[in-house]
Design an enzyme around this catalytic site. Structure first.
Site, mmCIF file in Angstrom:
data_model
loop_
_atom_site.group_PDB
_atom_site.id
_atom_site.type_symbol
_atom_site.label_atom_id
_atom_site.label_comp_id
_atom_site.label_asym_id
_atom_site.label_seq_id
_atom_site.Cartn_x
_atom_site.Cartn_y
_atom_site.Cartn_z
ATOM 1 N N ASP A 246 6.259 -2.146 5.554
ATOM 2 C CA ASP A 246 6.837 -2.619 4.292
ATOM 3 C C ASP A 246 8.337 -2.898 4.390
ATOM 4 O OD1 ASP A 246 4.304 -2.125 3.063
ATOM 5 O OD2 ASP A 246 4.846 -0.023 2.787
ATOM 6 N N GLU B 164 1.173 -7.449 -4.928
ATOM 7 C CA GLU B 164 2.180 -6.391 -4.767
ATOM 8 C C GLU B 164 3.428 -6.973 -4.097
ATOM 9 O OE1 GLU B 164 -0.368 -3.693 -2.667
ATOM 10 O OE2 GLU B 164 -0.213 -4.776 -0.792
HETATM 11 C C1 6LW Z 1 2.710 -0.791 -0.199
HETATM 12 C C2 6LW Z 1 2.088 -2.063 -0.531
HETATM 13 C C3 6LW Z 1 1.407 -2.302 0.708
HETATM 14 O O1 6LW Z 1 3.367 -0.141 -1.208
HETATM 15 O O2 6LW Z 1 0.923 -1.129 1.139
HETATM 16 O O3 6LW Z 1 1.129 -3.794 2.426
HETATM 17 C C4 6LW Z 1 1.495 -0.127 0.331
HETATM 18 N N1 6LW Z 1 1.484 -3.432 1.289
HETATM 19 O O4 6LW Z 1 2.941 -3.103 -0.832
HETATM 20 C C5 6LW Z 1 1.793 1.058 1.148
HETATM 21 O O5 6LW Z 1 2.528 0.702 2.276
#
Ligand code: 6LW
Length: 498
Positions: free
Chosen positions: A14, A174
């Site tokens: 991340d 996200e």
């Molecule tokens: C993170 C989310 C994700 O918060 O995995 O790949 C979660 N993305 O954005 C945990 O790393």
């Protein structure tokens, strides 16, 4: 110049990046490990040096007995008016917070909390106002990328949280990040989940609250349809403009362990992918929307040399930077010297969701030889390849009825088994040795120049596909014992990558 991916190897997921002057700063998530949020700097985007962590004090982050892959989720780093901000979510306590510092090499502030749902917070500064966004559900019950204005001093919400984009249709929208480029607002996000279907998508608007129009060729970056096999799961990234006005994405991805082995155990790593803005203001990324193991590109000067550290020892690493603990450690049980580590075991074991006496360094590459001399008086101490409390391989020395023995113990889900033990005639000068390849680990013990193999174990049972969660293998040195006089001494640690 040709550079190789990943640009940061091992469990550093991340990534988020900002640039101040001619220096780039990057942070990653850290889950149950402490200190939290590794912090790196770079002058050229391909060579990164860890300079510390953002969360170094217990008062900044609640990690006590938190679940593995809970705790500190994806962070964002930003710089505004001479001050650095890092915002993240403690997923276990469901709290967003940010910390700040005016000295990137110094300590960060106490946390300031923001009351919005979801994960993956980010900050955007404009005209003396601060906007806070994350994924989640807004104050009107709509889920998506949610944004509000906050008071940067107090974290207090000044406007309701409002959904500004619902993504391109993939699951798990996200990782939002907002940028203003040539008068337009760009919202970059991730979708697809952080596995093989991961992707980067984006949208653009004339104002901060939209209406956001999705890029018509979303996803702009994904390896879900890439031939070959190694680099998979690319997504979750942050855009950055370099010193020469070129654009890049720093994002996560992972390396699959073998062509016919769809497993990854090294965690999600940091990849660098070039971005090109078209005349219409929409951008494309990578090699036809994919991230490859290397890029040959004139964005970076030919005099930049990508260096890779291949050998890690006690002497050439820093305890505070390169090493980490499981949850908040009891520092009284650790004596960290320049060339020696002394651990005091407790009755908390590696199988507990707690803080065993453990200090670890990430496994950064598939092929490695890891070795250490270990001496104990009582209890057990050794090296663990640790994914979580239910998935770890331990090579250790322990006290047995009439002396000492070396053991290889495998922990795979509900199966916990000492596969082999070798009685040690002499407990001094014992070296524990692990050889790692893409598919296997081998475990040996060496005493008085005689090396004996204890056994082998497949890497795949420590992978994210088997263990679940968001972390990667950490090489841990540990001790445990019910006897309070137990001290273990570790010397001559070496982790040599090929
Ligand atoms: C993170 C989310 C994700 O918060 O995995 O790949 C979660 N993305 O954005 C945990 O790393």
């Amino acid at each position: 110049m040709k550079y190789n991916n990943p640009v940061i190897k091992g469990f550093y997921p991340d990534p988020s990046v900002c640039k101040v002057g001619d220096t780039y700063y990057l942070v990653c998530s850290s889950f149950q490990y402490f200190p939290g949020v590794p912090l790196f700097e770079s002058k050229d985007l391909v060579n990164w040096k860890q300079i510390g962590h953002c969360l170094t004090r217990k008062s900044q982050v609640q990690l006590d007995k938190i679940n593995s892959s809970g705790g500190v989720f994806a962070p964002t780093i930003r710089y505004n008016n001479g001050r650095f901000y890092m915002t993240t979510t403690n997923d276990t306590t469901h709290q967003h917070f940010y910390v700040w510092t005016d000295d990137i090499y110094g300590e960060w502030s106490e946390p300031i909390y923001v009351d919005q749902s979801g994960i993956d917070p980010s900050l955007f500064f404009e005209d003396n106002k601060t906007y806070f966004m994350s994924n989640g559900i807004d104050d009107y019950g709509v889920s998506g990328i949610v944004q509000c204005e906050i008071d940067i001093e107090s974290g207090e919400k000044l406007t309701p949280s409002k959904t500004i984009w619902t993504g391109s249709g993939g699951r798990y929208l996200e990782s939002p990040h907002m940028y203003k480029i040539n008068g337009k607002y760009y919202l970059v996000a991730a979708e697809g989940g952080t596995e093989y279907g991961h992707m980067v998508t984006y949208a653009r608007a004339d104002s901060l609250y939209g209406k956001f129009e999705g890029y018509e060729n979303n996803p702009v970056l994904t390896n879900r349809n890439l031939g070959g096999y190694e680099v998979q799961g690319v997504g979750h990234g942050d855009l950055i403009q370099d010193n020469y006005d070129n654009w890049w994405l720093l994002h996560l991805g992972f390396r699959q362990s073998g062509q016919w082995e769809a497993y990854h155990h090294l965690g999600r790593e940091v990849f660098l992918t070039p971005v090109i803005f078209g005349e219409d203001g929409w951008f494309t990324a990578g090699d036809n929307g994919r991230t490859t193991k290397s890029f040959e590109i004139n964005y970076i000067n030919n005099d930049v040399i990508q260096k890779e550290k291949k050998h890690y020892t006690f002497e050439n690493t820093k305890w505070d930077n390169d090493w980490c603990y499981l949850r908040i450690p009891n520092k009284k049980n650790y004596k960290l010297d320049k060339n020696k580590l002394i651990l005091k075991g407790t009755d908390i074991t590696l199988d507990d969701v707690d803080s065993p006496t453990f200090i670890g360094i990430r496994q950064r590459d598939f092929n490695a030889t890891i070795s250490c001399n270990v001496e104990i008086t009582d209890g057990e101490a050794g090296i663990t390849l640790y994914m979580d409390e239910n998935h770890h391989y331990d090579l250790a020395i322990r006290k047995c009825e009439n002396g000492y023995e070396a053991i290889e113990r495998l922990n795979i889900g509900d199966i916990k088994s000492v596969e082999k033990s070798i009685y040690l005639e002499n407990k001094n000068n014992i070296s524990l040795i692990i050889n790692a390849s893409n598919s296997y680990y081998s475990f040996s013990v060496k005493s008085e120049n005689e090396e004996s193999i204890l056994g082998y174990a497949k890497t795949r049972y420590l992978s994210s596909e088997v263990a679940g969660g968001f972390t990667g293998v950490v090489i841990g040195l540990y001790a445990c014992a019910s006897n309070s006089f137990n001290y273990a001494e570790f010397t001559n640690f070496k982790c040599m990558y090929k």
